[in-house]
Motif scaffolding. Structure first.
Motif, PDB file in Angstrom:
ATOM      1  N   ALA A  62       0.837  -1.210   0.000  1.00  0.00           N
ATOM      2  CA  ALA A  62       0.000   0.000   0.000  1.00  0.00           C
ATOM      3  C   ALA A  62       0.868   1.255   0.000  1.00  0.00           C
ATOM      4  O   ALA A  62       0.580   2.225  -0.718  1.00  0.00           O
ATOM      5  CB  ALA A  62      -0.927  -0.013   1.208  1.00  0.00           C
ATOM      6  N   TYR A  63       1.941   1.234   0.796  1.00  0.00           N
ATOM      7  CA  TYR A  63       2.856   2.383   0.851  1.00  0.00           C
ATOM      8  C   TYR A  63       3.524   2.598  -0.502  1.00  0.00           C
ATOM      9  O   TYR A  63       3.602   3.730  -0.996  1.00  0.00           O
ATOM     10  CB  TYR A  63       3.907   2.156   1.942  1.00  0.00           C
ATOM     11  CG  TYR A  63       4.987   3.202   1.958  1.00  0.00           C
ATOM     12  CD1 TYR A  63       4.727   4.473   2.453  1.00  0.00           C
ATOM     13  CD2 TYR A  63       6.259   2.927   1.464  1.00  0.00           C
ATOM     14  CE1 TYR A  63       5.715   5.454   2.455  1.00  0.00           C
ATOM     15  CE2 TYR A  63       7.243   3.896   1.477  1.00  0.00           C
ATOM     16  CZ  TYR A  63       6.963   5.155   1.966  1.00  0.00           C
ATOM     17  OH  TYR A  63       7.951   6.117   1.960  1.00  0.00           O
ATOM     18  N   ASP A  65       2.472   1.649  -3.476  1.00  0.00           N
ATOM     19  CA  ASP A  65       1.478   2.115  -4.442  1.00  0.00           C
ATOM     20  C   ASP A  65       1.224   3.609  -4.283  1.00  0.00           C
ATOM     21  O   ASP A  65       1.185   4.352  -5.263  1.00  0.00           O
ATOM     22  CB  ASP A  65       0.164   1.352  -4.292  1.00  0.00           C
ATOM     23  CG  ASP A  65       0.276  -0.096  -4.725  1.00  0.00           C
ATOM     24  OD1 ASP A  65       1.256  -0.454  -5.412  1.00  0.00           O
ATOM     25  OD2 ASP A  65      -0.623  -0.887  -4.356  1.00  0.00           O
ATOM     26  N   ASN A  66       1.056   4.052  -3.053  1.00  0.00           N
ATOM     27  CA  ASN A  66       0.832   5.464  -2.782  1.00  0.00           C
ATOM     28  C   ASN A  66       2.054   6.293  -3.154  1.00  0.00           C
ATOM     29  O   ASN A  66       1.933   7.382  -3.715  1.00  0.00           O
ATOM     30  CB  ASN A  66       0.481   5.670  -1.304  1.00  0.00           C
ATOM     31  CG  ASN A  66       0.028   7.075  -1.022  1.00  0.00           C
ATOM     32  OD1 ASN A  66      -0.654   7.692  -1.832  1.00  0.00           O
ATOM     33  ND2 ASN A  66       0.426   7.586   0.130  1.00  0.00           N
ATOM     34  N   ARG A  67       3.208   5.775  -2.868  1.00  0.00           N
ATOM     35  CA  ARG A  67       4.455   6.478  -3.175  1.00  0.00           C
ATOM     36  C   ARG A  67       4.616   6.660  -4.688  1.00  0.00           C
ATOM     37  O   ARG A  67       5.001   7.731  -5.146  1.00  0.00           O
ATOM     38  CB  ARG A  67       5.621   5.668  -2.605  1.00  0.00           C
ATOM     39  CG  ARG A  67       6.959   6.320  -2.672  1.00  0.00           C
ATOM     40  CD  ARG A  67       7.948   5.490  -1.859  1.00  0.00           C
ATOM     41  NE  ARG A  67       9.245   6.082  -1.891  1.00  0.00           N
ATOM     42  CZ  ARG A  67      10.261   5.608  -2.598  1.00  0.00           C
ATOM     43  NH1 ARG A  67      10.121   4.522  -3.322  1.00  0.00           N
ATOM     44  NH2 ARG A  67      11.424   6.223  -2.575  1.00  0.00           N
ATOM     45  N   ARG A  69       2.258   6.809  -6.880  1.00  0.00           N
ATOM     46  CA  ARG A  69       1.283   7.803  -7.342  1.00  0.00           C
ATOM     47  C   ARG A  69       1.756   9.223  -7.043  1.00  0.00           C
ATOM     48  O   ARG A  69       1.444  10.146  -7.787  1.00  0.00           O
ATOM     49  CB  ARG A  69      -0.063   7.574  -6.675  1.00  0.00           C
ATOM     50  CG  ARG A  69      -0.877   6.477  -7.291  1.00  0.00           C
ATOM     51  CD  ARG A  69      -2.303   6.489  -6.777  1.00  0.00           C
ATOM     52  NE  ARG A  69      -2.399   6.244  -5.349  1.00  0.00           N
ATOM     53  CZ  ARG A  69      -2.489   5.045  -4.781  1.00  0.00           C
ATOM     54  NH1 ARG A  69      -2.491   3.974  -5.543  1.00  0.00           N
ATOM     55  NH2 ARG A  69      -2.583   4.926  -3.487  1.00  0.00           N
ATOM     56  N   ASN A  70       2.484   9.397  -5.954  1.00  0.00           N
ATOM     57  CA  ASN A  70       2.887  10.738  -5.536  1.00  0.00           C
ATOM     58  C   ASN A  70       4.193  11.214  -6.157  1.00  0.00           C
ATOM     59  O   ASN A  70       4.464  12.407  -6.161  1.00  0.00           O
ATOM     60  CB  ASN A  70       3.005  10.806  -4.019  1.00  0.00           C
ATOM     61  CG  ASN A  70       1.661  10.748  -3.350  1.00  0.00           C
ATOM     62  OD1 ASN A  70       0.666  11.189  -3.901  1.00  0.00           O
ATOM     63  ND2 ASN A  70       1.615  10.197  -2.161  1.00  0.00           N
TER      64      ASN A  70
END
Length: 96
Positions: A62-63, A65-67, A69-70
């Motif tokens: 999850a981290y 994936d979020n990273r 995207r950012n």
């Protein structure tokens, strides 16, 4: 957003064994009982949080994936695309 990989001194391709090794080293170094630096407690907490996320498969996924995207893969290309898609149509056909 805190970069957990940086807190442990790792890159995103690090294996679980690398995460564990880096955590032990950083936690030992930044432990407030062993390090008198005023930043030691905060750095120690950051190392603990990084390990908590990166050592758990689901949290790490999850981290990551979020990273992804950012983070911008290519800031110059992204800026060029934004300029061409949004600003060029506004400026076309208008003369100063």
């Amino acid at each position: 957003m805190t970069d957990h990989y940086t807190a442990l001194g790792l890159d995103s391709a690090a294996r679980l064994a690398d995460v564990k090794r880096a955590f032990r080293q950083k936690a030992s170094f930044w432990h407030p009982d062993k390090n008198a630096d005023p930043q030691a407690p905060a750095r120690f907490r950051a190392v603990q949080q990084a390990y908590e996320v990166l050592s758990d498969t689901e949290k790490r996924q999850a981290y990551d994936d979020n990273r992804r995207r950012n983070l911008l893969d290519s800031p110059l290309a992204t800026a060029t695309d934004i300029w061409q898609n949004y600003f060029d149509p506004l400026t076309q056909g208008t003369e100063p």
